[in-house]
Design an enzyme around this catalytic site. Structure first.
Site, PDB file in Angstrom:
ATOM      1  N   TRP A   1       0.836  -1.205   0.000  1.00 49.52           N
ATOM      2  CA  TRP A   1       0.000   0.000   0.000  1.00 49.52           C
ATOM      3  C   TRP A   1       0.869   1.252   0.000  1.00 49.52           C
ATOM      4  O   TRP A   1       0.515   2.276  -0.585  1.00 49.52           O
ATOM      5  CB  TRP A   1      -0.911   0.002   1.226  1.00 49.52           C
ATOM      6  N   HIS A   2       2.023   1.158   0.632  1.00 52.35           N
ATOM      7  CA  HIS A   2       2.919   2.310   0.709  1.00 52.35           C
ATOM      8  C   HIS A   2       3.692   2.546  -0.587  1.00 52.35           C
ATOM      9  O   HIS A   2       4.189   3.648  -0.815  1.00 52.35           O
ATOM     10  CB  HIS A   2       3.907   2.137   1.864  1.00 52.35           C
ATOM     11  N   GLY A   3       3.801   1.535  -1.417  1.00 57.29           N
ATOM     12  CA  GLY A   3       4.515   1.710  -2.675  1.00 57.29           C
ATOM     13  C   GLY A   3       4.852   0.370  -3.307  1.00 57.29           C
ATOM     14  O   GLY A   3       5.033  -0.632  -2.610  1.00 57.29           O
TER      15      GLY A   3
END
Length: 238
Positions: free
Chosen positions: A91-93
């Site tokens: 989700w963060h990258g």
């Protein structure tokens, strides 16, 4: 990130909108379980409600509060835990470093679950004190892959930390360690202030208004002094 979230909460309250707290002193946590009750609560609660609980065939709480681990009476499934934390990482990258970050937290939580069952008869104060000493560095290690630009960079920094020949200095200047120590001490002093002193101040209206006025004046003074261009916040892209 905590300060960024509090600015959003404060701005919303000025318009009469109350959002749940997103951070609650996560670095005083005595376990990985407690850490995810205190860290990025909105994200971990959403992940809990819409990914972790459905994977465990449990009822969705849907309150965006409490964090990932505030769950009772469900069968703990380690597969769903690792899958959940991996998705949280991505989700963060879209980078392998974020996947490592997620898997690392799943592994830490799993180890904690296995170990803590052997200390049921240990005093709460002892478990809390020892747990806090262990949890802080364990959680700090997770930020290495999170902030690294590549897997190679991640393993280089981890090697520096666990290499006995470089452990004492890690290639940083001496004042960096002093600053880190002062920041750590300041953090715990702020926590103690909130828990022990702030309730006393709030109970006396005159003292509270006086302290609040002084604080706002100092804050305004610091903002004026340090007013300059800054780097983009990591979550700006979201």
């Amino acid at each position: 990130f905590s300060g960024y979230s509090f600015i959003a909460l404060g701005s919303a309250r000025m318009m009469g909108i109350i959002f749940p707290n997103n951070f609650n002193f996560p670095y005083v946590s005595s376990s990985p379980k407690e850490f995810w009750q205190r860290w990025h609560i909105s994200l971990s609660s959403w992940i809990r409600d819409y990914l972790y609980l459905p994977l465990n065939k449990a009822k969705v709480i849907n309150r965006s509060e409490g964090g990932l681990e505030k769950i009772t009476k469900i069968k703990r499934n380690y597969k769903s835990l690792f899958f959940t934390m991996s998705i949280m990482g991505f989700w963060h990258g879209a980078n392998w470093t974020f996947l490592i970050w997620g898997v690392y937290h799943a592994l830490v939580i799993s180890i904690y679950r296995l170990i803590i069952s052997n200390f049921n008869n240990t005093s709460k104060l002892f478990k809390s004190s020892i747990g806090m000493i262990i949890t802080l560095p364990v959680m700090m290690l997770s930020w290495i892959p999170f902030r690294s630009t590549s897997l190679e960079n991640t393993f280089d920094m981890l090697f520096k930390i666990f290499n006995p020949y470089e452990y004492m200095w890690l290639g940083m200047r001496e004042n960096s360690y002093l600053i880190a120590f002062l920041v750590l001490i300041s953090f715990f002093l702020v926590y103690l202030f909130k828990v022990k002193i702030l309730p006393i101040i709030k109970s006396n209206r005159i003292i509270f208004v006086t302290c609040d006025t002084i604080f706002i004046m100092l804050l305004t003074f610091y903002v004026i002094i340090f007013f300059r261009s800054i780097n983009q916040f990591i979550y700006f892209q979201f």
